[in-house]
Design a protein around this motif. Sequence first.
Motif, short mmCIF file in Angstrom:
data_model
loop_
_atom_site.label_atom_id
_atom_site.label_comp_id
_atom_site.label_asym_id
_atom_site.label_seq_id
_atom_site.Cartn_x
_atom_site.Cartn_y
_atom_site.Cartn_z
N LYS A 1 0.82 -1.22 0.00
CA LYS A 1 0.00 0.00 0.00
C LYS A 1 0.85 1.27 0.00
CE LYS A 1 -4.34 -1.68 1.68
NZ LYS A 1 -5.55 -1.38 2.40
N LEU B 1 -18.20 -9.96 16.96
CA LEU B 1 -17.09 -9.48 17.79
C LEU B 1 -16.67 -10.56 18.79
CD1 LEU B 1 -15.17 -7.20 18.59
CD2 LEU B 1 -16.97 -6.24 20.02
N MET C 1 -6.28 -0.93 16.34
CA MET C 1 -7.03 -0.28 17.41
C MET C 1 -6.15 0.78 18.09
SD MET C 1 -9.74 -1.89 16.84
CE MET C 1 -10.89 -1.50 18.12
N PHE D 1 -3.98 -3.77 25.59
CA PHE D 1 -4.12 -3.46 24.16
C PHE D 1 -5.41 -4.08 23.64
CE2 PHE D 1 0.37 -2.96 24.93
CZ PHE D 1 0.83 -2.03 24.00
N PRO E 1 -18.56 -1.35 14.10
CA PRO E 1 -17.88 -2.00 12.96
C PRO E 1 -18.24 -3.48 12.83
CG PRO E 1 -16.30 -1.39 14.68
CD PRO E 1 -17.61 -0.79 15.06
N ILE F 1 -12.95 -11.99 19.14
CA ILE F 1 -12.15 -11.97 20.38
C ILE F 1 -11.77 -13.40 20.77
CG2 ILE F 1 -12.27 -11.48 22.87
CD1 ILE F 1 -14.18 -9.14 22.17
#
Length: 306
Positions: free
Chosen positions: A64, A255, A172, A165, A249, A259
């Motif tokens: 990118k 989610l 994030m 974190f 999101p 996780i």
Amino acid sequence: MASTLVPHGIRRLGVLGAGQMGTGIALVSAMRAKVPVLLYDKSPEQVKKGLALVDKLLDKDVGKGRLTNDEAKDVRGRIEVVPAESGFKGLRDVDMVVEAVSENLQLKETIFASLAAELKPEAILATNTSSISITKIAAATLGKNVSPASEEGKRIASRVVGLHFFNPVPVMKLVELISALQTSQETLDRARSFAVACGKTVTVSKDVPGFVSNALLMPFINEAIMHLEKGIATREDIDTTLKLGMNHPMGPLQLADFIGLDTCLAIQKTLYEGTSDSKYRPSILLEQMVNAGWLGRKSGKGFYDY
Ligand code: 3HC
């Protein structure tokens, strides 16, 4: 009032655990804070997987145009693997270690007792725990013969801090900073400064089960699972409601899969046991899915198939 960041003084970082969190922490430390990282995991297989992810993410950044080939090589060159057979002795020279193993108090207590014995006396011992008491982890750094009230006991435990974190770590923007009862201001200041050097915004939470982040997130996820369990809506409708209705999101079931359902359950149990508040009781469906080995994305099956 503007506050000044103290220098973090981390010339070399140790990361313990090469799972998705540990690997991400190693990468942002090498890329953003530009510190050499020693990555340790007792499983060479896990290290291999972690490094493959690092290579993939660096290749993407080069593709990118965000990094040149040479810059990517430099970042990769800063991540060194500690051979499993060296144990924590291989981390002896680090100025801070961030522990990112699974959510298990006994495991973390054993690790922190060994780290305190092996590392330099001034090294910071940070844990990436999502919910476990930092105060308990700090207490575990003292050997049987050291009193927590002695000067030595206070000095050893004062180096422990929570540095939480979020997944995926390179994306994030947050780190939650948690002070144990024993943590010194110097440890807190240096840990904050390191998180900022990694490009993160820092929030501070007291050392309560789940801190701010998971004490709010996990009841939300659990409630979504209970809605599914009760047949109130399909998994797709629950997730779409939150994604499109609230601009999240990911929906809460997606989610949870992301996780890891075992991690969600471990955090929910810590919340429930740590507060005795029934609002944190994990849903039966979540417990059953973990018993079945349906752990979300990492096992190929959770609320969705992967
Ligand atoms: N590792 C590193 N980077 C990743 C990644 C991963 N596992 N997954 C996705 N990304 C990157 C992609 O490479 C892409 O980067 P780019 O913009 O530089 O190309 C960027 O994230 C966006 O990815 P995609 O376009 O593929 O997909 P999305 O736009 O759907 O974003 C997401 C993916 C960033 C994961 C987004 O869905 C999201 O933010 N989800 C919510 C994540 C969240 O809430 N995390 C916190 C969990 S709670 C926690 O960690 C605490 C713990 O204690 C439980």
